[in-house]
Design a protein around this motif. Structure first.
Motif, short mmCIF file in Angstrom:
data_model
loop_
_atom_site.label_atom_id
_atom_site.label_comp_id
_atom_site.label_asym_id
_atom_site.label_seq_id
_atom_site.Cartn_x
_atom_site.Cartn_y
_atom_site.Cartn_z
N LYS A 91 -36.20 55.70 24.30
CA LYS A 91 -37.06 55.48 25.46
C LYS A 91 -36.42 54.57 26.50
CE LYS A 91 -40.45 54.56 22.54
NZ LYS A 91 -41.68 53.99 22.04
N THR A 92 -35.32 53.91 26.16
CA THR A 92 -34.64 53.02 27.09
C THR A 92 -33.91 53.82 28.16
OG1 THR A 92 -34.31 51.44 25.30
CG2 THR A 92 -33.01 51.12 27.29
N SER A 93 -34.16 53.52 29.41
CA SER A 93 -33.48 54.17 30.52
C SER A 93 -32.67 53.13 31.29
CB SER A 93 -34.48 54.82 31.47
OG SER A 93 -35.10 55.91 30.83
N LEU A 94 -31.43 53.50 31.61
CA LEU A 94 -30.54 52.60 32.35
C LEU A 94 -30.31 53.13 33.75
CD1 LEU A 94 -27.79 51.87 29.69
CD2 LEU A 94 -29.72 50.43 30.31
N PRO A 95 -30.21 52.23 34.74
CA PRO A 95 -29.91 52.68 36.10
C PRO A 95 -28.42 52.97 36.24
CG PRO A 95 -30.21 50.31 36.05
CD PRO A 95 -30.53 50.81 34.68
N ALA A 96 -28.07 53.88 37.12
CA ALA A 96 -26.66 54.21 37.37
C ALA A 96 -25.94 53.05 38.05
CB ALA A 96 -26.56 55.47 38.23
N ASP A 97 -26.68 52.12 38.64
CA ASP A 97 -26.09 50.96 39.30
C ASP A 97 -25.43 49.99 38.32
OD1 ASP A 97 -27.05 51.96 41.64
OD2 ASP A 97 -28.76 50.60 41.77
N LEU A 98 -25.55 50.25 37.05
CA LEU A 98 -24.94 49.40 36.02
C LEU A 98 -23.42 49.53 36.01
CD1 LEU A 98 -26.36 47.51 34.06
CD2 LEU A 98 -26.18 49.26 32.33
N LYS A 99 -22.91 50.57 36.65
CA LYS A 99 -21.46 50.82 36.69
C LYS A 99 -20.72 49.63 37.30
CE LYS A 99 -18.04 53.85 38.77
NZ LYS A 99 -17.81 55.01 39.59
N GLY A 100 -19.68 49.16 36.60
CA GLY A 100 -18.87 48.05 37.08
C GLY A 100 -19.42 46.68 36.78
N ARG A 101 -20.60 46.58 36.18
CA ARG A 101 -21.22 45.29 35.89
C ARG A 101 -20.78 44.78 34.52
NH1 ARG A 101 -25.73 44.40 39.38
NH2 ARG A 101 -25.62 42.32 38.52
N GLU A 102 -20.74 43.48 34.36
CA GLU A 102 -20.45 42.87 33.07
C GLU A 102 -21.76 42.71 32.33
OE1 GLU A 102 -19.39 38.52 32.23
OE2 GLU A 102 -17.45 39.55 32.30
N VAL A 103 -21.80 43.19 31.08
CA VAL A 103 -23.02 43.16 30.30
C VAL A 103 -22.75 42.60 28.91
CG1 VAL A 103 -24.09 45.11 31.50
CG2 VAL A 103 -22.72 45.53 29.47
N ILE A 104 -23.80 42.14 28.27
CA ILE A 104 -23.75 41.70 26.88
C ILE A 104 -24.66 42.65 26.11
CG2 ILE A 104 -24.24 39.84 25.26
CD1 ILE A 104 -23.88 37.91 27.67
N ILE A 105 -24.11 43.27 25.06
CA ILE A 105 -24.91 44.19 24.25
C ILE A 105 -24.94 43.69 22.81
CG2 ILE A 105 -24.57 46.25 25.64
CD1 ILE A 105 -22.32 47.08 23.79
N ALA A 106 -26.03 43.97 22.13
CA ALA A 106 -26.18 43.61 20.73
C ALA A 106 -26.54 44.88 19.96
CB ALA A 106 -27.26 42.56 20.54
N GLY A 107 -26.01 44.99 18.74
CA GLY A 107 -26.31 46.16 17.92
C GLY A 107 -25.29 46.34 16.83
N VAL A 108 -25.03 47.61 16.47
CA VAL A 108 -24.13 47.95 15.38
C VAL A 108 -22.94 48.73 15.91
CG1 VAL A 108 -23.93 49.17 13.18
CG2 VAL A 108 -26.06 48.01 13.76
N ALA A 109 -21.74 48.21 15.66
CA ALA A 109 -20.50 48.88 16.05
C ALA A 109 -19.99 49.67 14.86
CB ALA A 109 -19.46 47.85 16.48
N SER A 110 -19.45 50.86 15.14
CA SER A 110 -18.89 51.68 14.06
C SER A 110 -17.63 52.37 14.54
CB SER A 110 -19.91 52.71 13.57
OG SER A 110 -20.29 53.56 14.62
N LYS A 111 -16.69 52.55 13.61
CA LYS A 111 -15.44 53.25 13.91
C LYS A 111 -15.65 54.72 13.65
CE LYS A 111 -12.40 49.44 12.65
NZ LYS A 111 -11.35 48.99 11.73
N GLN A 112 -15.09 55.55 14.51
CA GLN A 112 -15.17 57.01 14.36
C GLN A 112 -13.85 57.50 13.79
OE1 GLN A 112 -18.13 58.62 14.96
NE2 GLN A 112 -18.74 56.48 15.14
#
Length: 148
Positions: A91-112
């Motif tokens: 349900k989370t929607s992100l704006p396209a204006d996020l391009k080029g911005r510095e962000v902090i994300i939290a969650g689970v990282a996985s190797k493919q």
């Protein structure tokens, strides 16, 4: 005269409707990530070591928003590497204006991984098969914080 008056009244409305509102510093999507113990996106793979999945908070720059619905975007991991990020909550929607911005994300990282087990692919030759372990990093985010 009436047409001129209508044009003068409508033009300011059209000009203000065209302006995009910038994303403010501190805007949060999803759950607010922990900003105390975070890692740079460039160092995420070395932080993971031999683990295939780990929970982390990562700071990095957004390359582009691929699908706004579901929060799909690409984050730069340095040296031409890309981290594919999507939100756990669709349900989370992100704006396209996020391009080029510095962000902090939290969650689970996985190797493919792509296995090289000498199997023939249907209709393919052994020369076209992938060699060794290839793939990148994928991140399932629970929250995003717009840092800059």
């Amino acid at each position: 005269m009436r047409a001129l008056l209508i044009c003068l009244l409508c033009c300011p409305l059209l000009l203000t409707a065209q302006k995009r509102t910038p994303l403010p510093h501190g805007m949060v999507f999803g759950a607010a990530p922990d900003r105390v113990n975070m890692h740079k996106a460039e160092d995420l793979e070395t932080f993971m070591g031999k683990r295939t999945r780990t929970s982390a908070a990562v700071i990095g720059r957004v390359i582009r928003v691929t699908k706004p619905k579901g929060g799909w975007f690409e984050m730069s991991a340095g040296n031409g590497k890309i981290i594919q990020v999507h939100f756990q909550d669709y349900k989370t929607s992100l704006p396209a204006d996020l391009k080029g911005r510095e962000v902090i994300i939290a969650g689970v990282a996985s190797k493919q991984f792509v296995a090289d087990d000498k199997q023939s692919f249907a209709g393919g030759s052994p020369a076209n098969q992938p060699r060794g372990i290839t793939g990148g990093l994928e991140f399932e985010a629970t929250g995003l914080y717009v840092n800059r």
